[in-house]
Design an enzyme around this catalytic site. Structure first.
Site, short mmCIF file in Angstrom:
data_model
loop_
_atom_site.label_atom_id
_atom_site.label_comp_id
_atom_site.label_asym_id
_atom_site.label_seq_id
_atom_site.Cartn_x
_atom_site.Cartn_y
_atom_site.Cartn_z
CG HIS A 30 -1.51 3.78 4.30
ND1 HIS A 30 -2.45 2.99 5.32
CD2 HIS A 30 -1.04 2.67 3.63
CE1 HIS A 30 -2.15 1.65 5.20
NE2 HIS A 30 -1.23 1.44 4.23
CB SER B 74 -0.99 -0.01 1.19
OG SER B 74 -0.22 -0.18 2.48
#
Length: 261
Positions: free
Chosen positions: A242, A39
């Site tokens: 993230h 990711s």
């Protein structure tokens, strides 16, 4: 006319004719770029995403780098949630002998990234410590062999490519962060775990003859709890912990560009 003058004139003429008759010789080298990984490569945290289940974003560092360098070809099989086995089974097939550049982030999910973050964000200090310690044990004892196998597969499928492995940022600033935030202690041990992970990755990349790109200096001062964070907190659910769009552009892209141009 001397032999030396004849030689110089011949060299100049050859260069001129080469530029006129073979314009491709004056162009930049062909770059066939394949962006692998998890990711942190697919761009989770920086929507919008493509229509796949991999949450690929054009705001991730890989497509940004490709766009800035006018590459000959660009393939983007990186996928949110990927572990080393996913790279081996689902991603390296995009590589070939014509591939000249491979980038990748991988290893965090193998080491239990999601479970560790959940335990630390919503669990007690002791459960956080336990999760971090378990992850660090896995990182030092089991992950190296998985990374070696992954890098070897990349080398086998793309023998002419430069292998560039990007590490992971420290996710947190450790100063004051409000009443609902994780404690400074939890944030500190999570950052230390990231340091352990990066150290293992860097060592295996060196053994594979690749280039390790340390993202930590580029994200410094912009973790969760910073005045201008480049890492998302839990508000994004799937996107939690993230990079956001600034993190990919000013953190990861800047780190990659500093390393390879």
């Amino acid at each position: 006319m001397s032999r030396r003058v004849h030689t110089v004139l011949a060299a100049v003429l050859a260069a001129v004719l080469g530029a006129v008759l073979l314009p491709g010789a004056a162009r930049a080298a062909t770059v066939n770029y394949v962006a692998l990984g998890d990711s942190y490569s697919s761009g989770v945290g920086a929507a919008p995403y493509d229509l796949s289940t991999c949450l690929r974003s054009q705001k991730s560092y890989a497509p940004l780098w490709a766009a800035a360098h006018s590459v000959t070809s660009f393939k983007f099989p990186a996928c949110g949630g990927a572990v080393t086995a996913d790279v081996l089974n689902n991603q390296v097939g995009q590589l070939s002998s014509s591939t000249t550049l491979v980038t990748i982030t991988i290893g965090g999910n193998d080491a239990g990234f999601a479970d560790v973050m959940t335990s630390c964000r919503f669990g007690s200090t002791s459960s956080c410590e336990s999760a971090v310690n378990e992850s660090r044990t896995f990182t030092t004892a089991t992950l190296p062999a998985r990374l070696d196998a992954t890098y070897a597969a990349i080398r086998n499928r793309a023998p002419n490519a430069r292998l560039v492995v990007l590490g992971y940022p420290r996710l947190f600033e450790t100063g004051s962060c409000g009443l609902l935030a994780m404690s400074s202690y939890k944030r500190t041990i999570l950052n230390q775990a990231a340091d352990t992970l990066n150290g293992v990755i860097a060592g295996r990349v060196a053994a594979a003859g690749g280039t390790f790109v340390d993202a930590r200096p580029f994200f410094a001062g912009h973790g969760v709890c910073a005045a201008q964070p480049w890492i998302r907190d839990v508000s994004g659910v799937i996107e939690a912990y993230h990079p956001n769009a600034d993190g990919y552009r000013y953190g990861y892209l800047a780190a990659l560009t500093a390393a390879i141009g």
